[in-house]
Design an enzyme around this catalytic site. Sequence first.
Site, mmCIF file in Angstrom:
data_model
loop_
_atom_site.group_PDB
_atom_site.id
_atom_site.type_symbol
_atom_site.label_atom_id
_atom_site.label_comp_id
_atom_site.label_asym_id
_atom_site.label_seq_id
_atom_site.Cartn_x
_atom_site.Cartn_y
_atom_site.Cartn_z
ATOM 1 N N ARG A 129 15.005 -18.886 -6.768
ATOM 2 C CA ARG A 129 15.872 -20.173 -6.354
ATOM 3 C C ARG A 129 15.940 -21.306 -7.470
ATOM 4 O O ARG A 129 14.993 -21.497 -8.124
ATOM 5 C CB ARG A 129 15.306 -20.790 -5.082
ATOM 6 C CG ARG A 129 16.075 -21.970 -4.429
ATOM 7 C CD ARG A 129 17.275 -21.747 -4.071
ATOM 8 N NE ARG A 129 17.790 -22.711 -2.982
ATOM 9 C CZ ARG A 129 19.106 -22.749 -2.658
ATOM 10 N NH1 ARG A 129 19.829 -22.092 -3.184
ATOM 11 N NH2 ARG A 129 19.496 -23.754 -1.705
ATOM 12 N N THR A 417 28.369 -17.451 -1.836
ATOM 13 C CA THR A 417 27.259 -16.579 -2.033
ATOM 14 C C THR A 417 27.677 -15.269 -2.050
ATOM 15 O O THR A 417 28.864 -14.859 -1.529
ATOM 16 C CB THR A 417 26.036 -17.038 -0.977
ATOM 17 O OG1 THR A 417 25.855 -18.450 -1.195
ATOM 18 C CG2 THR A 417 24.893 -16.481 -1.279
ATOM 19 N N THR A 435 23.522 -16.124 -5.570
ATOM 20 C CA THR A 435 24.668 -17.374 -5.347
ATOM 21 C C THR A 435 24.606 -18.359 -6.529
ATOM 22 O O THR A 435 23.829 -18.602 -7.210
ATOM 23 C CB THR A 435 24.047 -18.292 -3.800
ATOM 24 O OG1 THR A 435 24.976 -19.103 -3.815
ATOM 25 C CG2 THR A 435 22.680 -18.884 -4.415
ATOM 26 N N GLU A 456 23.775 -25.943 -6.851
ATOM 27 C CA GLU A 456 22.628 -25.719 -5.699
ATOM 28 C C GLU A 456 22.079 -27.141 -5.185
ATOM 29 O O GLU A 456 21.533 -27.181 -3.952
ATOM 30 C CB GLU A 456 21.661 -24.991 -6.371
ATOM 31 C CG GLU A 456 22.187 -23.368 -6.561
ATOM 32 C CD GLU A 456 22.866 -22.703 -5.468
ATOM 33 O OE1 GLU A 456 22.261 -23.160 -4.233
ATOM 34 O OE2 GLU A 456 23.098 -21.485 -5.637
ATOM 35 N N ASP A 459 22.489 -28.670 -1.774
ATOM 36 C CA ASP A 459 21.580 -28.121 -0.784
ATOM 37 C C ASP A 459 20.606 -29.099 -0.085
ATOM 38 O O ASP A 459 20.026 -28.808 0.922
ATOM 39 C CB ASP A 459 21.145 -26.653 -1.101
ATOM 40 C CG ASP A 459 22.155 -25.447 -0.484
ATOM 41 O OD1 ASP A 459 23.266 -25.849 0.322
ATOM 42 O OD2 ASP A 459 21.789 -24.606 -0.832
ATOM 43 N N SER A 481 19.642 -21.113 3.170
ATOM 44 C CA SER A 481 19.801 -20.522 4.391
ATOM 45 C C SER A 481 19.903 -18.947 4.008
ATOM 46 O O SER A 481 20.324 -18.193 5.037
ATOM 47 C CB SER A 481 21.227 -20.853 4.924
ATOM 48 O OG SER A 481 21.084 -22.061 5.526
ATOM 49 N N GLY A 501 27.551 -17.084 3.101
ATOM 50 C CA GLY A 501 28.364 -17.819 4.255
ATOM 51 C C GLY A 501 27.429 -19.284 4.504
ATOM 52 O O GLY A 501 27.584 -19.888 5.576
ATOM 53 N N GLY A 502 26.749 -19.970 3.217
ATOM 54 C CA GLY A 502 25.839 -21.158 3.624
ATOM 55 C C GLY A 502 25.265 -21.026 4.799
ATOM 56 O O GLY A 502 24.329 -19.789 5.079
#
Length: 602
Positions: A129, A417, A435, A456, A459, A481, A501-502
Site C-alpha cells: 500500500r 483497481t 491499483t 491513493e 482514500d 477496501s 470497485g472501490g
Amino acid sequence: MIHRRVAIPLAGILAGSSVLLVNPAAASSQAPPGALSAAVQAPPASPDRPRAEKKPVAEGYGGAVSTVDLDASKAALEVLRRGGNAMDAAVAAAATLGVTEPYSAGLAGGGFIVYYDARRKKVHTIDGRETAPKAMTSTSLEGIPFDDAVTSGLSAGVPGSVAQWELALRRFGTLSLRQALRPAIEVASKGFKVDQTFHDQTAANAARFKDFTSTAKLYLPGGAPPAVGSTFRNPELAETYRTLARRGGDWLYGGRLGAEIVATVKKPPVTPGSTRNVRPGLMELSDLRAYRALERPPTKMTYKGMDVYGMEPPSSGGSTVGEALNILEALPEVGQHEYLEASRLAFADRGKYVGDIPGVPLRQLLSDGFAKERACLIGERAMAHPAAPGTPDGTYGPCPAAPTAETTEAAPEGPETTHLVVTDRWDNVVAYNITIESTGGNGIVVPGRGFLLNNELTDFTFGPAPGDPNLPAPGKRPRSSMAPTIVLADGKPLLALGSPGGSTIITTVLQVLVNRWDLGMSLPEALAAPRATQRNTAQTQAEQAYIDRYGAELTGRGHSLVLNPEIGAATAVEFLSRGRLQAVAEPTRRGGGSALVVSERR
C-alpha cells in the site's frame, strides 16, 4: 538467506526473450523432488499452439490464471508453462496490466497480495500500500473538493508496487524482477489491441488528461482517444521497465526515477492555458527512500468449516468480509435481505474501528461472540439507517439497543483497481489486488516515463473528523477496501478471489461467496449473478438485473434500491476434485475477463 541465481538453459518467457533464470532454492521449496528439473527440461511451447482467445471460464490442470485482460493472463500462463511458480506469474501479470490496464494498475501504484505456500501449508500477505509523505498532516485535505484533490499532485502517495514485486519474488518467487518484467516490456513495445473498455475509459478521462502535456501526448494522440481496434504502443513505458529491470527498485526508491516522480508531483506538467486548479504535492525523495513493502499476518475466520484468509489493516477487506460472513453464519437462513443487512453492520464497524492505526480490535471484530451480538439486530425488515457501530470489547450478551449513527452516503464507484488470481502445478496460490486508485489515477503521466501516478491519498478521510481512524498522517497508509481472499478446506486451497470497485470490492467478494456457498451457485454463476452493494447507506446500490429480480421483495422489507450500472469485476479460481482447476472471470462486466489454464488435460 540470499539465494544465488543461476542460468538454466531455457527458451525465453516469451518470444524474443533470451533466457529464463530460476532461483533453484526458491523453486525447489515450491515443488516436490524432481518436479523442477522436469519443468526446466521441458521443451518450449509449440509455436503452432492455437492462440488463446479471451474467455471467462477455463478448466484444466497444472495451473490457472484469471485476470481482466488477455495479454496479462497470457503473460502469467507462459511463466507457468516455463516452470515458474504462482508468484512469478502474478508479478509478470501485474506488470503487464500496467501496460494494458494503465488506468487501474502500474508501477506507481500499490496493492495487497495474499499468498498460499503449498509446501509449508501457510498463508502469507504482502502489503504494498502507498504511504502519505512525511509532510502530510490530518488537515492537509480539509476543505478541498474531492474531484480537485483527485487530479492533483497532493493526492499522490509514495508508490508501493515495485517494492512489493521485489519482496514477493525474493520471498516466494523463482525469477528476478528483470525476468518477471520481460512479458510487460514486450507488450509495451509491440503494442496491444485497443478494446472498447480502454477506449471508453480514455474518453471518460479525456477532459482532465488534456490538461497535462505528458498525459495528452500518450493517451490522446491527435487529440482523441485511441480508436477501438487500433494498436496502442507505449515505448516510453517499455524503456522505463527495461531500466527498472537493470537497476532494480533503488532506481525508484531514491534514484533518478524517484526524483522524476517527485518533480512531477511537486510541479505537475499542466497544459498551457488550462484553467484547472492543480495543487502541488508534498512528496520528497526521502519519502521514497523510507518506503518499505511489509509482510503482515493474514486475517482468518472460519465459515461453514472453511478457513477464509484476507488482508489486515490498512486494508479493511479481510475484517469487513470476515465479520459479515460471521454475522451470516449466526443467522438461521441467508438470502438477499440477510446479505445486505450483514454488510450494513460490518461497514458500520469498519468506519468506526479500521484504519492504519495501532489497536484495531481485529480479534474481536472477527469473533463469533461479536458476530452473534450484531446478528441479533437483523430482523424481517431493513434496520433504521444508518446502523451504529457495535462494541467489540469481548463482553457479549443479549441484543443491545439499536441506536442510529451519523448519516453517511457512498457515491457510486466504478471499476477502478484490478485483481488477478494465479495458481501453479504445486498448488501455490496468489490473490492480488493492484491499483492506482481512481480510474486513471491522478491523471498525470510522469514525462517521458509512460506511466500514470496514483491518487491513493484521497482514500483518507478529508476531515474534519476527530477520532476517525482514517485521517491522514505522516507515513500513514490510507484505509483500503481491497479484499484479495483465499479459502482453504481441510488445510488445502479451495477458492481464491477478489475484485476491483472501490468500497464495493468488499460487497462483491462477500456476495460471490454467499452466492457460491449459501445460494448453491457454481463459481461461474456466482460471478455472473447481478450485484448489489450496501455499505451502511440509506440506499442500496444495485445493478438493473438485481433490481428486476429482487427489487419488489426487498422494497417490501424496507430497503431502498438505486441503480449502479456495474459493480465490480471479479476474478477467481476454484480447486475442483482430482486436481482439476476452474478459472473464472467476468463474462461481461468491464468488457469481460480472461481465464486460462496450463493444460485442458492431464
